[in-house]
Design an enzyme around this catalytic site. Structure first.
Site, short mmCIF file in Angstrom:
data_model
loop_
_atom_site.label_atom_id
_atom_site.label_comp_id
_atom_site.label_asym_id
_atom_site.label_seq_id
_atom_site.Cartn_x
_atom_site.Cartn_y
_atom_site.Cartn_z
N CYS A 48 -1.18 20.35 62.74
CA CYS A 48 -2.55 20.89 62.81
C CYS A 48 -3.61 19.84 63.16
CB CYS A 48 -2.95 21.50 61.48
SG CYS A 48 -1.63 22.09 60.45
N LYS A 51 -3.22 18.17 66.69
CA LYS A 51 -3.39 19.28 67.65
C LYS A 51 -4.86 19.64 67.81
CE LYS A 51 -3.83 23.09 66.35
NZ LYS A 51 -2.78 23.95 65.80
N TYR A 180 2.83 30.21 68.85
CA TYR A 180 1.65 29.39 68.54
C TYR A 180 1.64 28.06 69.31
CZ TYR A 180 0.24 31.63 64.03
OH TYR A 180 -0.22 32.46 63.04
N GLU A 184 -0.86 27.05 72.45
CA GLU A 184 -1.88 26.03 72.14
C GLU A 184 -1.75 24.83 73.09
OE1 GLU A 184 -2.84 26.89 67.42
OE2 GLU A 184 -1.46 25.27 67.92
N HIS A 438 -28.70 37.70 64.90
CA HIS A 438 -28.84 37.71 66.35
C HIS A 438 -29.43 36.40 66.86
CE1 HIS A 438 -29.28 39.64 70.23
NE2 HIS A 438 -30.52 39.19 70.30
N GLU A 443 -22.14 39.17 65.42
CA GLU A 443 -22.98 40.33 65.05
C GLU A 443 -22.34 41.64 65.49
OE1 GLU A 443 -26.82 40.93 67.15
OE2 GLU A 443 -26.22 39.25 68.41
P1 NDP Z 1 6.60 30.78 66.91
O1 NDP Z 1 7.46 31.49 65.95
O2 NDP Z 1 5.13 30.97 66.88
O3 NDP Z 1 7.07 31.10 68.39
C1 NDP Z 1 8.38 30.87 68.79
C2 NDP Z 1 8.50 31.23 70.25
O4 NDP Z 1 9.80 30.85 70.67
C3 NDP Z 1 8.37 32.71 70.50
O5 NDP Z 1 7.73 32.90 71.72
C4 NDP Z 1 9.82 33.17 70.55
O6 NDP Z 1 10.02 34.26 71.39
C5 NDP Z 1 10.47 31.97 71.21
N1 NDP Z 1 11.88 31.84 70.90
C6 NDP Z 1 12.47 31.73 69.69
N2 NDP Z 1 13.79 31.59 69.82
C7 NDP Z 1 14.06 31.63 71.12
C8 NDP Z 1 15.25 31.55 71.87
N3 NDP Z 1 16.43 31.39 71.30
N4 NDP Z 1 15.16 31.63 73.23
C9 NDP Z 1 13.94 31.79 73.82
N5 NDP Z 1 12.78 31.87 73.16
C10 NDP Z 1 12.84 31.79 71.82
O7 NDP Z 1 7.00 29.25 66.74
P2 NDP Z 1 6.27 27.90 67.13
O8 NDP Z 1 7.37 26.93 67.33
O9 NDP Z 1 5.28 28.09 68.21
O10 NDP Z 1 5.49 27.55 65.81
C11 NDP Z 1 6.21 27.46 64.59
C12 NDP Z 1 5.37 27.88 63.43
O11 NDP Z 1 4.42 26.88 63.16
C13 NDP Z 1 4.53 29.14 63.68
O12 NDP Z 1 5.23 30.30 63.40
C14 NDP Z 1 3.40 28.95 62.73
O13 NDP Z 1 3.77 29.43 61.49
C15 NDP Z 1 3.23 27.45 62.69
N6 NDP Z 1 2.11 27.03 63.55
C16 NDP Z 1 0.86 27.46 63.24
C17 NDP Z 1 -0.21 27.09 64.02
C18 NDP Z 1 -1.56 27.58 63.67
O14 NDP Z 1 -1.74 28.08 62.57
N7 NDP Z 1 -2.53 27.50 64.58
C19 NDP Z 1 -0.06 26.21 65.18
C20 NDP Z 1 1.30 25.84 65.42
C21 NDP Z 1 2.33 26.23 64.63
P3 NDP Z 1 9.91 35.78 70.89
O15 NDP Z 1 8.46 36.04 70.65
O16 NDP Z 1 10.48 36.52 72.02
O17 NDP Z 1 10.72 35.87 69.62
#
Ligand code: NDP
Length: 461
Positions: A48, A51, A180, A184, A438, A443
């Site tokens: 976080c 980033k 996420y 990002e 405003h 709003e």
């Molecule tokens: P996410 O769970 O957000 O996203 C994972 C992505 O990877 C999805 O698009 C998913 O696709 C894809 N995926 C998973 N497995 C495969 C696979 N075998 N083949 C192809 N695509 C795959 O995970 P992140 O790694 O981005 O982030 C991890 C966690 O960290 C988040 O869930 C969140 O909790 C936390 N985080 C929070 C942030 C914030 O609060 N701003 C910022 C960064 C991380 P599909 O959708 O199709 O399943």
């Protein structure tokens, strides 16, 4: 204390572990915390905090462009990646130092070593082999990037652990994933000047988010110059001359300087010795816990991402705090995991709390959905093609606000504040009774009078 070296042994000095350790110590417990990497954990060191610093850096690109519409002449701006990396390093070192100082001030004993569990009340420090007996053990080891994607040559890719410290900014960056981390980094790296391709398996980014947010962000990513390859994952990566060549399912190939794998994270439980306490891990390697963060072994607890529930820093902090109050302060309060606000720090960002329209439809047959989509005021003079979207999902019979979704500047700040009202069970009537401020974007949240869509008995009317 009888027969124990410490009251509380915490494995992992991230958000959840450090909070639990400090609060336990404040209740008079003797506490030791073990960390194998850097104090502060993922959020502070490679999540976080860095980033958000990089997001701030990236937004200057838009600011410089937009300034012209307001009468400014900005001489051509250049960006220095190494300088940002160094400044980030300085800041996270400062924060890590504060975490350490706060632990020491609370009387927590810090050991810089990996630790494993030897039994319900026994741990071992790997660095020197020392064994300790603890009345309570807390596992707060977080999660790590899941690199097990079905793409040959994926070991050529980096994860979010490495991207912050790359010696050079990649000119051409392929990001695999649509969650996420993927969106990002796509948003920020494109603004810092990289040519970004985002490849993901779904039909749209951010599965599980509200559909209007997903569509709005898709437009914003395209406007930022990100190439989107929806449903077109690479099936192989190969080392090419000075580049990594990716082959996609549609037969196309392209060269990149770096490939970032952002396909989810896995709880870090491998080799921790939890089986010595009879703890059975979940399908993703997570530690199952009850409402008081207890595992199936009563003296062993777990909080944060290692439990794979809501993987967000403030949730881990709350879980750690509540656990320490429970174990050492006599509290019976459990963590309330309902209505947790979250944000996606793209530009524009997404702020959300509560149910998406699709999720609300499952349990609430009668819904009123309010959507306001407009050009933000700043874009009128800057000329930037940008849209702000605000959305309220309301249970029609009770008028209770079930979901808030915002795509726009400061959306995260809005979600945090509206979460308070929603936690207090605010209704649409309360929103309507609130005077507008405003001119702001927020709003719109108190001036939307006519539902954009209505569902009755589950049907769109
Ligand atoms: P996410 O769970 O957000 O996203 C994972 C992505 O990877 C999805 O698009 C998913 O696709 C894809 N995926 C998973 N497995 C495969 C696979 N075998 N083949 C192809 N695509 C795959 O995970 P992140 O790694 O981005 O982030 C991890 C966690 O960290 C988040 O869930 C969140 O909790 C936390 N985080 C929070 C942030 C914030 O609060 N701003 C910022 C960064 C991380 P599909 O959708 O199709 O399943």
């Amino acid at each position: 204390m009888t027969g124990f070296d410490v009251d509380f042994f915490v494995i992992g000095a991230g958000s959840g572990g450090t909070r639990a350790a400090r609060i336990a110590a404040s209740h008079g417990a003797s506490v030791m915390i073990a960390e194998e990497f850097r104090i502060g954990g993922t959020c502070v060191i490679r999540g976080c905090v860095p980033k958000k610093l990089y997001v701030y850096a990236s937004r200057f690109a838009d600011d410089f462009e937009d300034a012209a519409g307001f009468g400014w002449h900005v001489a051509s701006a250049t960006f220095d990646w190494q300088k940002l990396v160094a400044a980030k390093e300085q800041e996270i070192s400062r924060l890590s130092g504060i975490y350490r100082a706060n632990l020491l001030k609370a009387g927590v004993d810090i050991v810089e070593s990996r630790a494993t569990v030897l039994g319900p009340h026994e741990v071992q420090l790997i660095q020197n082999g020392r064994k300790l007996r603890a009345r309570h053990i807390l596992v707060a080891t977080g999660a790590a990037p899941d690199l097990g994607v079905n793409c040959s040559g994926h070991e050529l890719a980096i994860s979010s652990n490495e991207i912050f410290d790359l010696p050079q900014q990649p000119e051409r960056l392929l990001i695999i994933g649509g969650g996420y981390i993927a969106v990002e980094f796509a948003s920020l790296m494109a603004r810092l000047g990289s040519k970004v391709t985002l490849a993901f398996r779904a039909e749209a980014v951010l599965r599980g988010f509200d559909v209007d947010m997903r569509e709005g962000l898709t437009e914003a990513l395209l406007a930022a110059g990100v190439e989107l390859r929806a449903g077109r994952m690479p099936h192989s990566l190969q080392r090419a001359e000075g580049a990594i060549a990716a082959s996609f399912g549609d037969g196309s190939m392209a060269d990149y300087d770096q490939v970032l794998l952002a396909t989810g994270r896995r709880p870090q439980t491998l080799g921790l010795g939890l089986e010595t306490c009879g703890i059975k891990l979940g399908h993703n390697g997570q530690i199952p816990v009850d409402a008081h963060a207890a595992t199936s072994c009563p003296s062993v607890h777990a909080v944060g991402d290692v439990t794979d529930r809501i993987n967000l820093t403030p949730v881990a902090i709350r879980e750690g705090h509540v656990l320490a109050d429970h174990l050492f302060g006599g509290s019976t309060v459990a963590v309330d995991h309902n209505l947790v606000p979250s944000a996606v720090f793209t530009t524009p960002e997404i702020g959300t709390v509560g149910l998406s329209e699709a999720a609300a439809r499952i349990a609430h047959p009668d819904l009123d959905v309010y959507v306001a989509a407009f050009r933000p005021m700043r874009a009128t003079l800057s000329g930037r093609a940008e849209k702000t979207i605000l959305k309220l999902v309301v249970d029609a019979p009770s008028q209770r606000v079930l979901g808030l979704h915002v795509l726009g500047a400061d959306a995260g700040e809005m979600a945090q504040l509206v979460a308070i009202a929603m936690k207090m069970r605010a209704s649409k009537v309360d929103f309507d009774a609130t005077m507008a401020l405003h001119p702001t974007a927020a709003e719109e949240l108190v001036t939307m009078r006519q539902p954009t869509r209505r569902y009755r008995q589950g049907e769109l009317i």
